[in-house]
Structure formats: C-alpha cells, structure tokens
Design a protein around this motif. Structure first.
Motif, PDB file in Angstrom:
ATOM      1  N   THR A  65       0.815  -1.232   0.000  1.00 32.72           N
ATOM      2  CA  THR A  65       0.000   0.000   0.000  1.00 32.72           C
ATOM      3  C   THR A  65       0.844   1.276   0.000  1.00 32.72           C
ATOM      4  O   THR A  65       0.277   2.358   0.025  1.00 32.72           O
ATOM      5  CB  THR A  65      -0.981   0.102   1.205  1.00 32.72           C
TER       6      THR A  65
ATOM      7  N   PHE B 257      -0.085   3.761  -2.677  1.00 29.46           N
ATOM      8  CA  PHE B 257      -1.434   3.561  -3.157  1.00 29.46           C
ATOM      9  C   PHE B 257      -2.121   4.685  -3.900  1.00 29.46           C
ATOM     10  O   PHE B 257      -2.193   4.590  -5.107  1.00 29.46           O
ATOM     11  CB  PHE B 257      -2.381   2.928  -2.163  1.00 29.46           C
TER      12      PHE B 257
ATOM     13  N   PHE C 277      -7.775  -1.316  -9.368  1.00 28.47           N
ATOM     14  CA  PHE C 277      -6.983  -1.196  -8.139  1.00 28.47           C
ATOM     15  C   PHE C 277      -7.757  -1.695  -6.926  1.00 28.47           C
ATOM     16  O   PHE C 277      -7.193  -2.317  -6.025  1.00 28.47           O
ATOM     17  CB  PHE C 277      -6.542   0.261  -7.945  1.00 28.47           C
ATOM     18  N   ILE C 278      -9.058  -1.415  -6.924  1.00 31.12           N
ATOM     19  CA  ILE C 278      -9.861  -1.845  -5.778  1.00 31.12           C
ATOM     20  C   ILE C 278      -9.911  -3.371  -5.723  1.00 31.12           C
ATOM     21  O   ILE C 278      -9.730  -3.982  -4.666  1.00 31.12           O
ATOM     22  CB  ILE C 278     -11.272  -1.225  -5.848  1.00 31.12           C
TER      23      ILE C 278
ATOM     24  N   LEU D 267      -6.419  -4.738  -4.657  1.00 29.61           N
ATOM     25  CA  LEU D 267      -6.135  -4.581  -3.227  1.00 29.61           C
ATOM     26  C   LEU D 267      -7.043  -5.450  -2.368  1.00 29.61           C
ATOM     27  O   LEU D 267      -6.614  -6.001  -1.349  1.00 29.61           O
ATOM     28  CB  LEU D 267      -6.284  -3.115  -2.815  1.00 29.61           C
ATOM     29  N   SER D 268      -8.301  -5.585  -2.784  1.00 27.71           N
ATOM     30  CA  SER D 268      -9.217  -6.407  -2.000  1.00 27.71           C
ATOM     31  C   SER D 268      -8.729  -7.849  -1.948  1.00 27.71           C
ATOM     32  O   SER D 268      -8.775  -8.489  -0.893  1.00 27.71           O
ATOM     33  CB  SER D 268     -10.626  -6.373  -2.600  1.00 27.71           C
TER      34      SER D 268
ATOM     35  N   TYR E 164      -6.423  -7.497   1.431  1.00 27.39           N
ATOM     36  CA  TYR E 164      -7.391  -7.803   2.477  1.00 27.39           C
ATOM     37  C   TYR E 164      -7.681  -9.275   2.584  1.00 27.39           C
ATOM     38  O   TYR E 164      -8.206  -9.734   3.581  1.00 27.39           O
ATOM     39  CB  TYR E 164      -8.667  -6.999   2.266  1.00 27.39           C
ATOM     40  N   PHE E 165      -7.371 -10.041   1.567  1.00 29.80           N
ATOM     41  CA  PHE E 165      -7.636 -11.461   1.694  1.00 29.80           C
ATOM     42  C   PHE E 165      -6.364 -12.267   1.889  1.00 29.80           C
ATOM     43  O   PHE E 165      -6.167 -12.909   2.913  1.00 29.80           O
ATOM     44  CB  PHE E 165      -8.446 -11.965   0.506  1.00 29.80           C
TER      45      PHE E 165
ATOM     46  N   MET F 218     -17.593 -13.394   3.577  1.00 33.42           N
ATOM     47  CA  MET F 218     -16.829 -12.234   3.137  1.00 33.42           C
ATOM     48  C   MET F 218     -17.730 -11.267   2.392  1.00 33.42           C
ATOM     49  O   MET F 218     -17.625 -10.051   2.547  1.00 33.42           O
ATOM     50  CB  MET F 218     -15.689 -12.660   2.211  1.00 33.42           C
TER      51      MET F 218
ATOM     52  N   TYR G 229      -4.509  15.032  -6.182  1.00 29.76           N
ATOM     53  CA  TYR G 229      -5.322  14.688  -5.010  1.00 29.76           C
ATOM     54  C   TYR G 229      -6.667  15.397  -4.977  1.00 29.76           C
ATOM     55  O   TYR G 229      -7.539  15.007  -4.209  1.00 29.76           O
ATOM     56  CB  TYR G 229      -4.538  14.940  -3.704  1.00 29.76           C
TER      57      TYR G 229
ATOM     58  N   PHE H 217     -12.534   4.461  -0.004  1.00 29.78           N
ATOM     59  CA  PHE H 217     -11.687   3.275  -0.151  1.00 29.78           C
ATOM     60  C   PHE H 217     -10.225   3.655   0.065  1.00 29.78           C
ATOM     61  O   PHE H 217      -9.474   2.944   0.725  1.00 29.78           O
ATOM     62  CB  PHE H 217     -11.879   2.635  -1.532  1.00 29.78           C
TER      63      PHE H 217
ATOM     64  N   VAL I 293      -7.533   2.166   2.795  1.00 28.68           N
ATOM     65  CA  VAL I 293      -6.208   1.606   2.560  1.00 28.68           C
ATOM     66  C   VAL I 293      -5.168   2.311   3.440  1.00 28.68           C
ATOM     67  O   VAL I 293      -4.074   1.807   3.638  1.00 28.68           O
ATOM     68  CB  VAL I 293      -5.861   1.689   1.062  1.00 28.68           C
TER      69      VAL I 293
ATOM     70  N   ASN J 140      -2.837   4.427   3.488  1.00 32.15           N
ATOM     71  CA  ASN J 140      -1.658   5.129   3.025  1.00 32.15           C
ATOM     72  C   ASN J 140      -2.030   6.513   2.487  1.00 32.15           C
ATOM     73  O   ASN J 140      -2.932   6.655   1.667  1.00 32.15           O
ATOM     74  CB  ASN J 140      -0.976   4.316   1.932  1.00 32.15           C
ATOM     75  N   ASN J 141      -1.313   7.525   2.949  1.00 30.25           N
ATOM     76  CA  ASN J 141      -1.520   8.913   2.515  1.00 30.25           C
ATOM     77  C   ASN J 141      -2.909   9.461   2.802  1.00 30.25           C
ATOM     78  O   ASN J 141      -3.313  10.460   2.217  1.00 30.25           O
ATOM     79  CB  ASN J 141      -1.250   9.051   1.004  1.00 30.25           C
TER      80      ASN J 141
ATOM     81  N   MET K 215     -12.168  -3.777   9.773  1.00 33.15           N
ATOM     82  CA  MET K 215     -11.047  -4.527   9.198  1.00 33.15           C
ATOM     83  C   MET K 215     -10.484  -5.529  10.210  1.00 33.15           C
ATOM     84  O   MET K 215     -10.170  -6.657   9.857  1.00 33.15           O
ATOM     85  CB  MET K 215      -9.935  -3.566   8.768  1.00 33.15           C
TER      86      MET K 215
ATOM     87  N   ILE L 213     -12.662  -8.370  10.185  1.00 36.04           N
ATOM     88  CA  ILE L 213     -12.453  -9.212   9.008  1.00 36.04           C
ATOM     89  C   ILE L 213     -11.234 -10.101   9.230  1.00 36.04           C
ATOM     90  O   ILE L 213     -11.258 -11.313   8.969  1.00 36.04           O
ATOM     91  CB  ILE L 213     -12.310  -8.346   7.734  1.00 36.04           C
TER      92      ILE L 213
ATOM     93  N   ILE M 101     -11.253 -14.166   9.354  1.00 33.75           N
ATOM     94  CA  ILE M 101     -10.462 -15.067   8.510  1.00 33.75           C
ATOM     95  C   ILE M 101      -9.597 -15.975   9.383  1.00 33.75           C
ATOM     96  O   ILE M 101      -9.527 -17.194   9.172  1.00 33.75           O
ATOM     97  CB  ILE M 101      -9.596 -14.256   7.528  1.00 33.75           C
TER      98      ILE M 101
END
Lengths: 744, 744
Positions: free
Chosen positions: A210, A213, A231-232, A235-236, A240-241, B494, B552, B568, B572, B574-575, B606, B609, B613
């Motif tokens: 990330t 990102f 990208f989504i 990343l998912s 995330y998995f 999920m 941005y 989203f 993630v 970052n930034n 998260m 999640i 898992i």
C-alpha cells in the motif's frame, strides 16, 4: 554418579541434546569449565564486541572511526577468543560429536572465514568488500544467554514453508492480475508506473504494501474514472484477503510449533529424569532414591540451596511417605525444584492477632481503595483524570503550579501505600508487581513535588513521570489488568524477538553498507520517479521562492546507525519505495532485490510477532475462562503453585544426624536447626511448610493440554524406556559432591 | 396446529424471537403474506432503490442527475412502500409486540423523519442539508435477505467494548508520549508538525497509522540524529504492540461471540423443536408424533419436498422403529431436514460392473493425473508453468502464437475431463466444485483457442483466462486445497462483510457529500502542509518547466461514486492524511473528526475481518487435525453427512395408503410409487436409502464443542422446560395443511 545426573538435569531443563553429554572425567572438567556464568559472559562479550566493531570499521560512524590496524587487531583478538571457546567445546564434546553438532560446525566455518578475511585486511591495510561480516551475529546467537533468540530463529524457519506457500499464491494472483491488466487495461494504466514488465511488477509489489497507493492509481483515475475498479479489486484480493490468510497460516503453524515445543520439552525433561534416576539408583538399592543420594544430587545441582530446603524438597516429592523416592515421585522433580519454602502461619495476616479496631483499619484498606476509584464511579474518575492530567496549555510549558487536588490525591495514595506496607508487611507487599508499581509511582510523585518546591532544574524529569499516575486507573478494570499482566509476561519474549529482529537488521545493514554506502545525497536520483523526495533546491512557484527540501537523502546506508534507522523506516513500510527507488536509480536494478527481500523478511518476523501476541493473549484468556478463576486475586498477588510438606520433630532430628554424617563440621546445618528451634517455640511436635512459586507458561500449558499429555507420555514410554536403559550401561562415574561452605 | 408449528421451525432456523409469533388467524394471514419471497424481494428492492437514489440527488453523478421533483417523488414512492410493509408487520405482530420490537421501532422513526424531509424537499423544490439520508441503509439492513449483514453489525457492536478499552489504552500512551515529548523534546520536534496541541495530536494519530511516517520524523532527524529514538519508541509501543493487542482482544471477543452465537442458535433450535412438539402432540396421543402428523407438518414447512423424501425423513428420525416419534427423536429434526435421498447402489461406480480392462482405465484415471502433476515432480511442474505462462515480453502484446506444448497439455486435460465425466457419471462429476472448476477452465481454454484460430477479436477476453490454468497446480498440494476450500467457504461470509462495509461507506459518503462537496479543486489548500498534492501548475526547476500535477483534488466528495473511491483510499490508509488535511484546510478543523472517526470505524471492521479469517482458518485446521481425516477426499468430493433409512415393501404400501387417504386424487404420490417399482425391479423386499448433505460450519462446531453442548442442554432443560409448557396453553390453531398440487 551424582555429577552426570545433575548435568543431565541441566540439559533436561535447557533442552540440550543428550549426545553432547561429557563422556569421561577429562571431558567433564572441560564441561564444567565451559558451563559457568564467567565463561558464558566471555562468550557474550566476544559476540557483542564483534558486532560492535562495525561501528568503527569503514564506513564508520564519524566520531567512532578507528584506524584499520586497530579494528582489525581487535577483531583478530575477538576471533581468537571464539576459537578458544570452540576448543573447550571440542574438548568436552569429543571430535566425533563435535562434527555431528550442526550449529558448532557452521560456527567453525564462519570463524575460519572471518580469520582469513581479518588477516587479509590487516595485510592490505584497507577493508575490501566484506559482505561476510553479515554472518557475525552467529557468534552472538550461539552464546548461552541467547537461547531465546535461537528458539525464535528456529520458530521463524519452521514457519517458513507454509508462509512461502501462501506467498506463492500471492505472487500467482499478482502475476495473473498483471497479465490481465496488460491484455485488457494496456491503454488505461499510467506509463509512469506500468511501462515495462519490471516496473509493473515493482509497482504491483509496492501496491501490496500500500506504500504507493493512491499515487499509482491517480494518473489512470484522472483519465478514466472506472480504472479505479482494477486497483480496488487488486487490493481487496491481495491486501485484504491473501495477506490476512498469510497471518492465519503463520498463526496456525505457530500454534502447532508452540505445542510441539512444549511436548518435546516435556518429554525431554521426563527423559532427563529417567536418565538421572537410572544413574542414582545404585545396584544395592534398585527400588528408589534415598534422602542421602537426593541430598548429594541437590548439593551439586543447586549449590546455593539451604539444607532445610533440600530436605523439604525431598519431602514434597515423597508424597507416599515411603523410605525411598520411586520413579513416579521423581517425575515431579521440575515442578518442585523452584519452590520457595516458608512455615505456614496460623492466620492470614500478622494483624489478625491484633485488637479488633486496628484489625478493621487494615482490613478495610483492602476494600476501600479499589472501591472509591471504581470505574463506575465516574465522578471520582473524571476528577482524578482532570487532576492528574497537567494542562499542557499555553505553549506547552508545563505549569509549575500544582493544583491542590493533586496534592490531596497524592496524600491519599501515600496513606494507602503506608497502610498496605504495614498491613501486609514489607515482604509480602513488595512481592507483587502492582504494589511495587504503586510504590514507585507514589515515591516519584513526591520526589517530583520536592523538586518543584525547591526549584531543582535537573530533577524536573521526575515531574514528567506524572502521566504514569493514570495507569493506576487502568489497573482497576479486570480487562486492563489482564492486558497489562499479559504485557509484562510478554516482555521477555518480546525482548528476545526484538533482539532477533536486530540480528536480521545487522546482517541487512552490513550488506546495505557494503553496496549502498554514500550512494544517495541531496539532489541525486534525478532519473527516478521519486526525485522530489531527494531534492534540496530553491524552487520558484508563481513568484515565490522556497527551499524545497526532500530530506530522503538522510535515509542512507552511510554507517551502521544510519542503516538501522533506514531499515526501521523500511520496516514501518510507509513510503519505503522512495528509499528503494532512490538507491536503485543510483545503482543497478538488482538493488530492488535487496529491498524486496528485506520487506519479505520483516513481514515474516512481524507476522510472527503478531501471531505470538495473539497466541499469548488468547491462551491466557482461554485459560482463565476454563478455570473460571482470575489469574490474579484482587490484591494483585498471583495465585502461584503451592506445595505442602509436614515435618515432624523425629524426622528433622534424623535428617540433621544424616547431614552431620555426610558433611560434618560445617555451618550449613543452621537452617535445619532453625526448624527444630521453631518447633520448640510453638510447642508443637510437627510443622507444616508451604512451598510457593509463581505460575509459569509451562504450568498453564500443562493444564490446557492435560489430555494430550497423558497420550504423549504413553507413547513416549512405549518407545523410549527400553532404549534409554540400554544406553546408560557403563556410564557411571563417581565424583564426590562438593560440600557447600556456607549458606545464605 | 400444523401452521404455527411449521412457522415455529422457520423461526427456529432463522433465530427470530418467539414473541413475534402470530396469535390469531387474521394475524396468521398477514404473517403468511409477509413471509414469502415476493414480499422479501419487494422489501429488498425498496431498500436498494432508496440507497441508489443518492446517485441522482444533488450532488449527483453528472450523467445521472434528476430533477428535484422526480427524485423526491421516487423517494416518496419508496417510502410509501416501506410504510406498507410496516403496516403488514403491525398486522401480524399486533400493536403491543410491535412497540416492543426495537429494530422495527427504529425503522418507524426513521421512516417518519424521511417522510417529512421528502415532503419538505418536494415543497421547497430544492434539497436542504439532508444528513439523515445517512440513515437510509436501515431500510436495506432490515430486509429478510440481509440477515447476515444484521448479524455482522451485531458482532461489530459486541466487539466494541473491549475494542474501546484498548483504544483508550492506546490514547493514554499517545497522550503520555505527547506530554513527554513536549516537556523533554520541545526544541527537537519540527514546528511544522508539532507547533500546537491540535497539530501534535493529529500528527501522532496519523503516525499510529504510519501514513506520515518518515516525513514527520525527517526535519527533526536532519537537525538531531538522536531524535529518531522518540519516533522508534513511539511506533514500537503504539503500532507494534498496542495495535496487535487490539487485534488479539477483538479476536478473542470474536471467538467468544461466535461460540455464544452457536450456543444460542442451538438452544433456540431446541426450543423451537420443543414448541413444535408440544403443538403437534394432541390430547389423544400424548406419547409422540405420528407419521400422518409429521407428513402434514412437512407439507407445510417444505412444500416442495416429495412424498418419498418426507417419508424417508420420518424414517431417519425414527431410529428406534417405534410407531411414534418421541421428543428425543424429534431433536434431530434440523440435522435430517436438508438431506438429499438416493437409493444405495451396490457398487461404488457404475463401471464396477463393466469388463476388467475398461474398469482399469477409469480406475487408473483417478491416480494418474494427480501423480504426474505432483509438486515434487519439479520437471513437470516447471514445464507446465513455462507452457501455461504466456510470455508477456515484447511490449506486452500477448502473442498470437500458441506453443505446441500448450496444445498438448490442453489435450491431456481435455482427455482427463472426458474420462472423469464418463467414469463418475455427469451428476457425480459436477457435484464437486473442483471438477466444475477443471471443466470450465478446460472449456474456456478450448474456446480461447478457437477464438484465436478464427481470429474473433471480441472473444479474446477468453484467452485472458489462461492464467487460471495455473490454479490447477495449486489444487494438488494439500495446504493449497485447504486454503482454497477455506476461501470458497469464506466467500458468502466475506460478501456479507463487504456489504456491511459498503453500508458504512454509504453513511459516511452521505455525510461527506453534505459537508465536503466541491470543497477541494486543483490548486486549493495553499495554506496546508499538503498543498503540493493538490497543485496543478507549471513549475520551473532550474531551467526546465514541468507540469506539477498533484491529482489529489480527485479524491473528493463531489458525488457518491467519487466519495466511495475516496473512502476506499482512506480505508487503505496510506496517505489518507493528505485528503484529510486538504479538506480541513478548506473547511473547519472539525472536519478532522469525520476522517478520524472513519479511520476508527474501518479499523474496527477490518480487524473483525482479520479476526474472522483467522478464526475460520484456524477452526478448519484444528478440526481436520482433531479428526485426523482430511475434510475432502482426494477426489475433491466432500465427505458429507450421511443418514441411512431402510424401507420394507409393507411399510411403503402402508404409507402409500395413508397418503392416499389424506390427500386423495393427486399425482403427488409418484415418487413413493417409484420406491415400490424399484423394489419390484431389484426383486428384494426392502431397499436402503442414503441421505446426504454437505458438512456445514454448524456440524463442525457440534463436533468441536461436543462436551460443552451437553452442559448447555442440561442447563437449558433445567431452566426452560416448565415455562415453555405453560406459555403454549391455549394457542392451538387448526388449519388444514395445503396439499401440494404437483411435485418436482
């Protein structure tokens, strides 16, 4: 027989291999020489010295730079020390076993290599490309005190196969998505990040971390809003998995490894007891171990134990009251060995005998303080927080004014501490970590007040400890107590994991210094995409001129300290690709391999740290739930393991006689005579002693895996017993146990 | 009695509360109206419509903008639908119960609010600040099909208390470190990030997320190299210790919640069975449930079940062979209800009866293919990878050339698929997910080849599926099979977690749009520290002029789709602070609250999640280890649950007579007559039927918690049985069960 039996216990406790056992008196002498704290300390210092040397070798920390011949001579000296240690080991292991011992063999090879290199450096009077310095941590890891680090490393290597499997799955998905992105999305993705195959792989790899990102998506997103779907989805799946799956797999392996480790340690201990029992059972008395033999063993195994404790330990083992210890009794050896013995008092507190009013004061104390600061008592809590929280308003200079309420609370705490110390007695009070914490926080607060009152500038740092007062509130709630206790329990393990990480850091830092020293500097890397971060230049925006300072040139490998900081930044992951791209643009593309390898290595270690914390915490929670008793009583004193031993007057006298016979003319019998004196004083013919020790992780595991343990033992005795009997034939040595000169 | 009993089973399965049971025939009619898929679908569509509306309301997605009166009318329409659904619910619940049902009450309040607002919008012909739109997901969450989402939300809320506790600990350490940094390090930290209290808190908060990491340290680091110690200590404590503790605590709570959920569902089912049994046992026959009653119940509860299956289910329950079902028999109801019945064949495969040579071919097939692609067989593997991996060299246009080896492997796979289909029979073959995967991959590969051969441009996307071939290699190794199976098992959960996340996104997006729409734009935010990222300007560096594009400004809240992408990106992490700082500099400082809240909410989701898992994976691994059998046999067919029922000719005839009496003149007895026909054909007087179903998570839990379950049951029957008897008095309704018109 007693020396080998005792050293067998040593190895049972430390999980050493039995084939490294000394085989003859000469070897035993070397073994004894190499197994004491002085020798261990020497090993440790040599290892540390070798590692610290890299501070002074070029590229050195400027203020610590040494001439080549100085640091090369120091290195040779340290290496000679290591060689000497190895020779001692060779002596007690014998050549054949020495060859078979893998770790020692690796150490020997590395030692030879380092010797040659050090001599070359001394001859050429300049350092060559010495990547092999990255192997230096081996000398440190091999030393006795770093057993925890060795175990961590083993655990990391055991977790590797499943980790690599999932990593392959991750790479497979990465590769597939790369393939799809280039057949379907070839026009959409920005050429800045996806122009060549190498760039694409690097971009996608960094994207999993990330670190790049939104930036990597932005150019494509500004051209086509739907490109964000790519990208989504990526990343998912990946972040995330699969990354979570990675954690799950490592966690699972970790649990398995922990259980196996516990099993093997348990069986190892049992086998050590078997060995020792076989050695102690002489031909005349094949039924068991007598007190005399046991006492001799203990004098050897724990020289500083008092004669009374030795006797009480024997009593604790001998539950059946038979004249000899059977093998089954002996199996409890490791459970009773660490006990601290004390005569049972009639009452719970010493003040139970006091008049009624005084008693009430001390008794009430235990209930009063927890209840006024109870979390549900919001007024108290808020008040306390507002009081203890020094206002950092007004430009953050902490105020010299102490609010009156702070002094009131401090007084209350002071009174509480005093009451508790008088109530429980200083010894019982300070045996609890929480009380110790209370005490030191209160004392420091008072010292801080005094420092303020007398305006002593250099002691202001004490005032800074004020926020610690808030921790007191945390200890009231059960969950925080659990969490904080787990934290303290985890601390030694975390420290050893940290040390393991530092060893990895060291190796990577050496490699980094050899290849990337002095590579980045202000305004370098103009050909890369991250040139901005390395810029140090005056820039005109519109009509303003500002200094555009990127600072990233500070993340370099110019000396070992800078390297460590840089590696820590890489560990934190954020923006790590800027350092990578900067270095890559100034060297070759292969540099990326270094950074990616480092990323993966730290990912493994970090995942294991997470798995470890998870495991420790969940284990503790499960345990306390299974037993439905909190691990700690409300006083903060741990409910340790307690053994009882009742001593009658006749027994004590008989034992005293026995001891006088074996080691006559010594002052070592004071403690046993003390038992007789205590009996005289209380006027009873027998005295009950309680042996306590704190509960260890091993005790918890014993309880958790109760059922499995029976299976393991059954399996073990089916397989091993006949064999262990056979291997012990002809290994009886007879060395008289040393009589301790004095006792504490 | 049968209608209520059956609806009781419904609620037993769905874990509804029993007090929502219909109480009179009128209520039952409303209950039946509101409990069918048409009604559920209507609920779902209304909920989705309401949420989708925000695409068209200002600030709308440009291409979907609708006039105010259009979308307000649509909204009113949807709200009327919701009101209608609520009225139906009121009818079958009765006013008193309606008031008591919390979720419905909340829904009613939100509905009223939305009604008022929609009318106001329609009157004013313009949207006002409608933050309450963020509550719209309630209508979706309440619908029947979103039960999983409701459960997730409940789980999230249950995990909150421990989560908040640890968060407080984190904030406490943050606060302490802030305090120390300002008393000790006040001169060292850079004023850019630490000038005011607010800035310091924000910087340290963002630092925990690592988003600003090396940057926030760099200015201080360039001035004093030792200042890095502060940041390293801070990150080590906060990021690597407390954040992991957070995961551990949530994981632990999650485990506890999962177990409690399982327990309550189990006890709920048992109580549903108790209720149904009490209703079915009439006064004439107090000992048990007869076949006739059971059949009536089943016709009501599962209208599409064939008469044969109903009879076989009864037989499966009736293990003792008694004339009636006892309560203990009846407790197995939920275990046998989903079984698929089939007559037991004599052999395992149909080809067992074929001549020997043919048999060998089919048999060999099962061993041949796994073995040649065994992972240890490196040559095969590497070859396969090199073949299946289409070279993306040469500027990434995938080559039209198909290597001959690819065709060979494809042929081998084609032959394998054909052999397996003929060997196992199409039905058995396609019942395994792995076979289905094999089949579709092979078919797609062939289609891709055909598309290439005939140069059909639009079908090239099929070629893109080529990397899926590699997944075949993964299925050979046991660990990958486990991982991939877990992945597929996790998929529904999920998806529901994803939906939960989207609902959170929706609410946050609405709030974001209401407050931050059109706030950021190119070259905005010049007063903030992140102005660079919003810049779109020509910059002169030295003597070159380049377009400095920050991009941005694209991360905005201008419409709901942009908001989702922005959220989203915030997820993630970052930034993320760049977006926060940009928006904050254009609005007020309170905007930060929105971003920080969002960060904490996504962190909770998260973490859950990850915990989920971890839990699923570790559970599966433990289970398969405990039972020492792989969950799947090598053929990839799951070892489901199997029940046996033997049917004799006399029984079948008697049942047929019974059915003819209860529902005469129907074609519904075909399947039962089929049983008799099969007996005639085989010439035996009885036939054994096997009922199979796949193993669910609940079955696994049953086995894992075996001991606890007995305790739970004992506890339950101690508490509940007398009470449930009492509450059922006077609630007997008699509605004739519907006779099914035809059967499948």
């Amino acid at each position: 027989t007693i020396g080998p039996a005792s050293s067998g216990f040593d190895r049972g406790e430390n999980n050493d291999k039995f084939f490294t056992h000394p085989r003859n008196p000469k070897a035993l002498a070397a073994y004894l020489f190499a197994h004491n704290h002085l020798f261990y300390m020497m090993e440790l210092l040599t290892g540390v010295l070798l590692m610290v040397l890299s501070l002074c070798e070029a590229p050195a920390v400027p203020s610590l730079r040494l001439d080549v011949y100085v640091h090369a001579t120091l290195e040779l000296l340290a290496l000679v020390m290591v060689a000497f240690e190895l020779c001692m080991k060779l002596r007690w292991l014998g050549f054949h076993t020495f060859i078979r011992h893998k770790r020692t063999m690796v150490k020997t090879c590395v030692l030879l290599l380092q010797f040659v290199e050090a001599i070359v450096v001394l001859i050429r009077q300049t350092s060559h490309l010495r990547v092999t310095r990255a192997l230096r941590p081996i000398f440190l890891v091999d030393c006795r005190y770093c057993g925890a680090v060795r175990r961590n490393l083993r655990q990391i290597f055991q977790s590797l196969p499943p980790f690599i499997d999932i990593l392959l799955l991750l790479l497979f998905f990465m590769w597939s998505i790369l393939y799809w992105s280039h057949t379907i999305l070839s026009g959409v993705l920005s050429p800045q990040y996806f122009n060549t195959l190498e760039n694409s792989i690097v971009s996608l790899f960094v994207l999993v971390t990330t670190a790049n990102f939104p930036d990597v998506m932005m150019p494509a997103y500004s051209r086509n809003r739907w490109s964000c779907v790519f990208f989504i989805v990526y990343l998912s799946i990946e972040l995330y998995f699969i990354m979570n799956l990675l954690l799950a797999v490592v966690f699972d392996t970790f649990n398995g490894v922990e259980k196996m480790k516990f099993k093997s340690l348990l069986l190892h201990k049992r086998s050590a007891i078997d060995h020792a029992f076989q050695l102690l059972v002489s031909r005349q008395r094949p039924m068991g171990v007598s007190l005399k033999q046991f006492d001799g063993l203990m004098r050897f195994y724990r020289p500083r134990m008092s004669s009374r404790d030795r006797f009480l330990t024997y009593k604790a083992l001998n539950t059946a009251g038979a004249p000899m210890l059977s093998l089954d009794d002996f199996y409890k050896f490791y459970e009773v060995i660490g006990l601290k013995w004390k005569a049972r008092r009639s009452g719970e507190h010493w003040f139970d005998d006091l008049p009624h009013t005084t008693f009430l004061i001390f008794k009430g104390d235990s209930y009063f303080f927890p209840s006024i600061f109870h979390p549900s008592n919001a007024v108290t809590r808020l008040f306390l927080i507002s009081v203890l929280a020094p206002s950092p308003a007004g430009g953050f200079s902490w105020s010299r004014m102490v609010p009156w309420s702070y002094i009131i609370f401090l007084t209350i705490y002071g009174v509480e501490v005093l009451l508790k110390i008088t109530g429980l007695g200083p010894l019982a009070y300070f045996s609890s970590g929480w009380n110790l914490f209370d005490f030191s926080v209160t004392v420091f607060a008072f010292l801080g007040l005094i420092a303020l009152a007398f305006d002593m500038e250099p002691f202001y740092f004490i005032v800074v400890l004020r926020p610690l007062q808030l921790l007191r509130l945390f200890k009231i709630k059960q969950r925080y107590r659990n969490v904080l206790d787990t934290m303290f329990e985890l601390f030694p393990r975390m420290a050893s994991l940290g040390l393991t990480l530092i060893i990895f850091y060291y190796s990577f830092a050496i490699v980094g210094m050899e290849f990337f020293a002095e590579v980045v500097y202000p305004n370098c890397c103009n050909t890369s995409t991250v040139a901005d971060s390395y810029r140090q230049i005056n820039v005109t925006i519109g009509n303003r001129t500002v200094l555009d300072e990127g600072y990233y040139y500070l993340n370099n490998f110019n000396n070992i300290l800078s390297s460590f900081v840089t590696l820590f930044e890489l560990t934190v992951v954020n923006n790590w690709y800027i350092t990578m791209e900067g270095v890559t643009s100034m060297t070759t593309h292969w540099s990326r391999l270094y950074f990616m390898t480092f990323y993966i290595v730290t990912m493994v270690v970090m995942t294991i740290i997470v798995a470890f914390i998870l495991d420790a915490f969940v284990f503790r929670m499960n345990y306390s739930r299974k037993n439905k008793e909190p691990l700690l009583d409300p006083e903060g004193k741990s409910n340790g393991i307690v053994f009882e031993a009742e001593v009658s007057r006749d027994e004590a006298l008989a034992t005293l006689e026995l001891y006088k016979k074996t080691c006559p003319g010594l002052s070592s019998l004071n403690s046993l005579q003390g038992v007789l004196l205590a009996m005289d004083r209380s006027g009873s013919s027998s005295l009950v002693y309680l042996g306590r020790r704190s509960r260890t992780k091993s005790d918890l595991s014993m309880k958790m895996y109760e059922e499995e343990i029976q299976e393991w033992y059954a399996e073990y005795s089916r397989e091993n017993l006949p064999q262990s009997n056979r291997s012990l034939v002809g290994r009886e040595l007879d060395i008289p146990p040393p009589c301790p000169e004095h006792e504490s």
